[in-house]
Design an enzyme around this catalytic site. Structure first.
Site, PDB file in Angstrom:
ATOM      1  N   HIS A 263       0.828  -1.231  -0.153  1.00  0.00           N
ATOM      2  CA  HIS A 263      -0.025   0.080   0.082  1.00  0.00           C
ATOM      3  C   HIS A 263       0.865   1.406  -0.122  1.00  0.00           C
ATOM      4  CE1 HIS A 263      -3.280   2.565   0.659  1.00  0.00           C
ATOM      5  NE2 HIS A 263      -3.734   2.304   1.973  1.00  0.00           N
ATOM      6  N   HIS A 302      -2.673  -2.425  -9.768  1.00  0.00           N
ATOM      7  CA  HIS A 302      -3.642  -1.602  -8.790  1.00  0.00           C
ATOM      8  C   HIS A 302      -4.880  -2.424  -8.687  1.00  0.00           C
ATOM      9  CE1 HIS A 302      -6.238   1.542  -7.007  1.00  0.00           C
ATOM     10  NE2 HIS A 302      -4.887   1.914  -6.484  1.00  0.00           N
ATOM     11  N   ASP A 358       2.469   5.388  -6.828  1.00  0.00           N
ATOM     12  CA  ASP A 358       3.663   5.433  -6.128  1.00  0.00           C
ATOM     13  C   ASP A 358       4.969   5.373  -7.163  1.00  0.00           C
ATOM     14  OD1 ASP A 358       1.863   3.644  -3.902  1.00  0.00           O
ATOM     15  OD2 ASP A 358       2.639   5.241  -3.348  1.00  0.00           O
TER      16      ASP A 358
END
Ligand code: SDX
Length: 423
Positions: A263, A302, A358
């Site tokens: 995460h 994702h 990210d």
């Protein structure tokens, strides 16, 4: 036109129930009309909607992200992080008067109790700042016992303001504490993100002011991280909040959820991966190792986006502005080569693995001078308003109650205790 419903038939009895389709969902309660002991089995909630929310909309196939209906691209381009905090929590963009009051409230709640500042000094020099942050946020709950009164909307909003205002202070204090440097206390004239950068980088220079381009870039990154519907940490926030725990304890729990490398911890893992790859020439070999299942391609994939994460696109644009100030991050070439190779390889395309939020954010943070283990702390600062908006929405939702899913028990049947000498 066919009726907007499903019919579930129990083939054991022939009984059936028709369930209306509402906003793209069907109620699982209908199943218990057929069999009170039957549950939908959905590990990791891959096919479950746990709430009705008006905060954030994501279309994973189209790569769409909107906060309260406003496209993320427009908010990143025209808004500010504090204005987005207001939008997420109040549902509307503020008027100038509302914004002035909001910014004033946040600006005047950035200090933490001196006992908290001293508490943070109890951590070792090498304590991961996320460990320090989750502990300190939880500890804040002991300074505001009135926060337990979660039924009072005015009281809730005071705690919400405190949490948004104090996260940067605790983040910067965690960073300074590790270096053995004195804390830089908040000032009120630099704005939310400028004040944070000053607390991070300034050492005893009264005239210090952060670079305005870097301040704006980080403010955009905070906007991009502000909410993302029912992600792991936000669902944690809702879960803990559903027991009527105070918001500090719930935010501490959500921060723990964010800490995980699958995460929010991914941004740190991406940079470590790029350093491990080390050069442009090593990319192809690394990708082969990923395809063999040896490791994940950090910052890719994702649960919802099966297209390019819209935030990754905006971050790439922001990166150019940052590198104009800081100089190019040499890892960018490796990252872009990795993206190019992955997006043309069927292993990744077949699994809809695209760069997520990210993948590029760490390149900016590293170029701005943040150490890798501060990256997820930055994510937590950005995500705090989203966690709190969902907490507030959950408490106000008449359909919600304490989260308590069921399970599929596959353990041993009843058996009798055996004394240790007979085992
Ligand atoms: C965030 O939920 C949110 O909204 C999160 C977030 C937010 O704003 O809150 O967007 C922020 O957490 C972004 C994600 C950051 N994490 C990473 O970048 C870590 C690397 N990514 C993976 O761990 C993974 O992609 C997840 C956790 C993000 C999603 O995992 P899923 O949805 O459970 O998908 P999966 O693991 O079932 O993967 C499907 C397939 C598998 O292959 P097969 O078993 O079918 O052969 O894709 C493969 C996986 O092995 N796969 C990857 C991969 N991610 C998935 N293979 C290589 N590299 C990857 N990164």
């Amino acid at each position: 036109m066919a009726e907007e419903s499903f019919t579930i038939i129990d083939n054991r009895s022939g009984n059936e129930v028709t369930v209306p389709i509402v906003d793209g969902t069907i109620s699982s309660a209908a199943l218990r009309q057929l069999d009170k002991g039957m549950w939908f089995y959905d590990p990791a909630y891959l096919s479950t909607a746990n709430c009705d929310s008006k905060i954030t909309f994501i279309d994973g196939a189209e790569g769409i992200l909107r906060y309260r209906g406003y496209p993320i691209e427009q908010l990143a381009d025209s808004s500010s992080f504090l204005e987005v905090c207001y939008l997420l929590l109040h549902g509307e963009l503020p008027t100038q008067a509302q914004s002035d009051v909001w910014v004033d409230h946040i600006t005047n709640h950035t200090y933490v109790h001196e006992n908290i500042a001293r508490f943070m000094q109890g951590f070792r020099y090498d304590a991961h700042p996320m460990g320090t942050l989750v502990s300190t946020v939880a500890g804040l709950s002991t300074f505001y016992p009135e926060a337990k009164d979660i039924d009072d909307p005015h009281n809730r909003m005071i705690q919400i303001i405190r949490l948004i205002a104090k996260m940067p202070t605790m983040a910067a204090f965690a960073y300074k504490n590790r270096l053995g440097l004195p804390y830089e206390y908040p000032v009120n004239n630099l704005g939310y993100t400028g004040n944070f950068l000053r607390m991070m980088w300034n050492v005893a220079d009264p005239s210090f002011e952060p670079d305005p381009i870097l301040t704006k870039a980080l403010d955009v990154l905070f906007i991009l991280h502000a909410d993302h519907e029912q992600n792991c940490s936000t669902t944690t926030m809702r879960t803990v909040g559903s027991s009527q725990a105070d918001p500090y304890s719930a935010v501490a729990a959500a921060t723990c959820g964010l800490y995980g490398p699958l995460h929010g911890g991914a941004n740190e893992k991406v940079i470590r991966m790029l350093h491990e790859i080390g050069s442009y020439e090593n990319v192809d070999a690394y990708v082969e190792k990923v395809k063999s299942g040896e490791m994940l391609l950090q910052g890719f994939g994702h649960r919802v986006y099966k297209n390019y994460d819209p935030r990754a696109k905006i971050i790439k644009q922001t990166a150019d502005r940052v590198f104009n100030v800081t100089g190019m991050n040499p890892l960018l070439d490796i990252a872009m080569k990795l993206e190019e190779v992955a997006l043309s390889d069927s292993y990744f395309v077949d699994r809809s693995l695209y760069p997520n939020v990210d993948f590029y954010s760490g390149l900016i943070y590293e170029a701005m001078g943040f150490p890798m283990d501060m990256f997820t702390v930055l994510f937590a600062i950005g995500r705090t308003p989203g966690w709190l908006a969902h907490w507030q929405e959950m408490l106000d939702d008449p359909e919600q109650k304490i989260y308590r899913p069921r399970q599929k028990y596959t353990g041993p049947d009843e058996r009798s205790y055996v004394a240790i000498g007979n085992r």
